[in-house]
Design an enzyme around this catalytic site. Sequence first.
Site, short mmCIF file in Angstrom:
data_model
loop_
_atom_site.label_atom_id
_atom_site.label_comp_id
_atom_site.label_asym_id
_atom_site.label_seq_id
_atom_site.Cartn_x
_atom_site.Cartn_y
_atom_site.Cartn_z
N LYS A 1 2.11 -3.39 6.53
CA LYS A 1 2.40 -3.56 5.10
C LYS A 1 3.91 -3.43 4.84
O LYS A 1 4.47 -4.16 4.02
CB LYS A 1 1.60 -2.56 4.27
CG LYS A 1 0.12 -2.91 4.17
CD LYS A 1 -0.08 -4.22 3.40
CE LYS A 1 -1.49 -4.74 3.45
NZ LYS A 1 -1.65 -6.04 2.77
N SER B 1 0.83 -1.20 0.00
CA SER B 1 0.00 0.00 0.00
C SER B 1 0.86 1.25 0.00
O SER B 1 1.97 1.27 0.56
CB SER B 1 -0.86 -0.01 1.26
OG SER B 1 -1.48 1.23 1.47
N TYR C 1 -1.61 -0.07 10.35
CA TYR C 1 -1.90 -0.69 9.05
C TYR C 1 -0.69 -0.56 8.11
O TYR C 1 -0.19 -1.53 7.56
CB TYR C 1 -3.15 -0.07 8.41
CG TYR C 1 -3.31 -0.47 6.97
CD1 TYR C 1 -3.70 -1.76 6.64
CD2 TYR C 1 -3.02 0.41 5.93
CE1 TYR C 1 -3.80 -2.16 5.31
CE2 TYR C 1 -3.11 0.03 4.62
CZ TYR C 1 -3.51 -1.25 4.31
OH TYR C 1 -3.60 -1.64 3.00
C1 WQD Z 1 -9.16 10.22 0.57
C2 WQD Z 1 -9.24 11.70 0.91
C3 WQD Z 1 -9.87 12.17 3.18
C4 WQD Z 1 -14.07 10.87 2.88
C5 WQD Z 1 -6.84 5.16 2.78
C6 WQD Z 1 -5.75 4.49 3.55
C7 WQD Z 1 -4.79 3.87 2.59
C8 WQD Z 1 -5.51 2.93 1.66
C9 WQD Z 1 -6.63 3.63 0.96
C10 WQD Z 1 -5.99 0.68 2.13
C11 WQD Z 1 -8.65 12.04 2.29
C12 WQD Z 1 -10.88 12.70 2.21
C13 WQD Z 1 -12.74 11.14 2.64
C14 WQD Z 1 -14.97 11.95 3.03
C15 WQD Z 1 -13.15 13.49 2.70
N1 WQD Z 1 -6.01 1.85 2.42
N2 WQD Z 1 -12.29 12.43 2.56
N3 WQD Z 1 -14.48 13.22 2.93
O1 WQD Z 1 -7.03 8.10 3.48
O2 WQD Z 1 -6.11 8.50 1.15
O3 WQD Z 1 -6.26 6.23 2.04
O4 WQD Z 1 -7.47 4.25 1.92
O5 WQD Z 1 -6.06 -0.33 1.89
O6 WQD Z 1 -3.84 3.22 3.31
O7 WQD Z 1 -5.08 5.44 4.35
O8 WQD Z 1 -8.30 7.35 1.40
O9 WQD Z 1 -10.59 7.45 0.55
O10 WQD Z 1 -10.23 7.49 3.05
O11 WQD Z 1 -9.61 9.49 1.71
O12 WQD Z 1 -12.77 14.65 2.63
O13 WQD Z 1 -16.20 11.79 3.26
O14 WQD Z 1 -10.62 12.05 1.00
O15 WQD Z 1 -9.70 13.05 4.26
O16 WQD Z 1 -8.01 13.29 2.17
P1 WQD Z 1 -6.87 7.67 2.10
P2 WQD Z 1 -9.76 7.88 1.71
#
Ligand code: WQD
Length: 325
Positions: free
Chosen positions: A145, A117, A141
């Site tokens: 990884k 990841s 997490y």
């Molecule tokens: C993306 C952006 C949020 C929801 C995570 C894990 C990573 C991987 C993928 C694995 C961020 C913002 C989100 C909302 C928002 N995991 N957001 N409003 O955090 O980049 O990655 O998932 O298997 O390890 O950390 O992905 O989709 O949660 O968020 O503003 O309602 O969207 O703050 O900036 P992230 P995400």
Amino acid sequence: MTWLITGGAGYIGAHVVRAMTQAGERTVVYDDLSTGIAERLPADVPLVVGSILDADLLARTLTGHDVTGVVHLAAKKQVGESVERPLLYYRHNVEGLRTLLQAVTDAGVGAFVFSSSAAVYGTPDVELVTEETPCAPINPYGETKLAGEWLVRATGRATGLATACLRYFNVAGAAAPELADIGVFNLVPMVFERLTRRQAPQIFGDDYPTPDGTCIRDYIHVVDLAEAHVAAARALTSPGRHLTLNVGRGEGVSVREMIDRITAVTGHDLPPAVTARRPGDPPRVVASADRITTELGWKARHDIHDMITSAWEGWLRLHPEAARG
Ligand code: WQD
């Protein structure tokens, strides 16, 4: 070759199974069905239901199906939960991997693809993250990884197992509605859920040091990601070969831009509401995808529009009430 796909009944795993079988590879799935769904699998793909911690069942599966390569996706993957329950995450993601690698080397399997990841990079302070960017995970997490990558690489060096670690960036989309992600843990489904309830989508902070103040990510279509697994698996033909590869598109898209694109596709035009920052979110995480293109000739084929439209079709299948009007 026969490939064992652990976690093959999961959202990404089922896409990997589909891509491998379409490419003409034989596959067997190993999944504990804790979050996986058996119906995602083609009827002719054998499914072994079991835990990644079950050494005996793993050994019997590898020999019983004449497995020659493994693609390992079975893992816990929720960042927040990993902070609450680090022991659970280390058990499944590190001890589970160790158990599998023991069975793999005992059985003489030659190739191993590991699902890693972008979380291994933590909060990278660079425009484009290359595979040489220092790894500094900021949650359990991501730690599991990174430890997993070390274990995979060390095993390859010691035994001649050919290995690839694929660092996924932000995965979205579906090959077909029935293969869509059913979890609501990432931006795209979280926005879908808000729109379905006729609530404004949320932006977690707009005071980041980015052009529009919202976080920037590198979104990749799950079909492209699955095809990267096929390319990596097929490249593991020489003993001891090791690859560490980013799987992203190299294009940064902000949260605000994503929400605008989602509202355009779905026809729900509720303007987003800005809320507090979510702890631990890096401002910008965008891949350099140069190495995977050079090493495997792989390139993403699908854009943000494809990701959102296919994810929305999957969402509507389970939430028909979300349809506009
Ligand atoms: C993306 C952006 C949020 C929801 C995570 C894990 C990573 C991987 C993928 C694995 C961020 C913002 C989100 C909302 C928002 N995991 N957001 N409003 O955090 O980049 O990655 O998932 O298997 O390890 O950390 O992905 O989709 O949660 O968020 O503003 O309602 O969207 O703050 O900036 P992230 P995400």
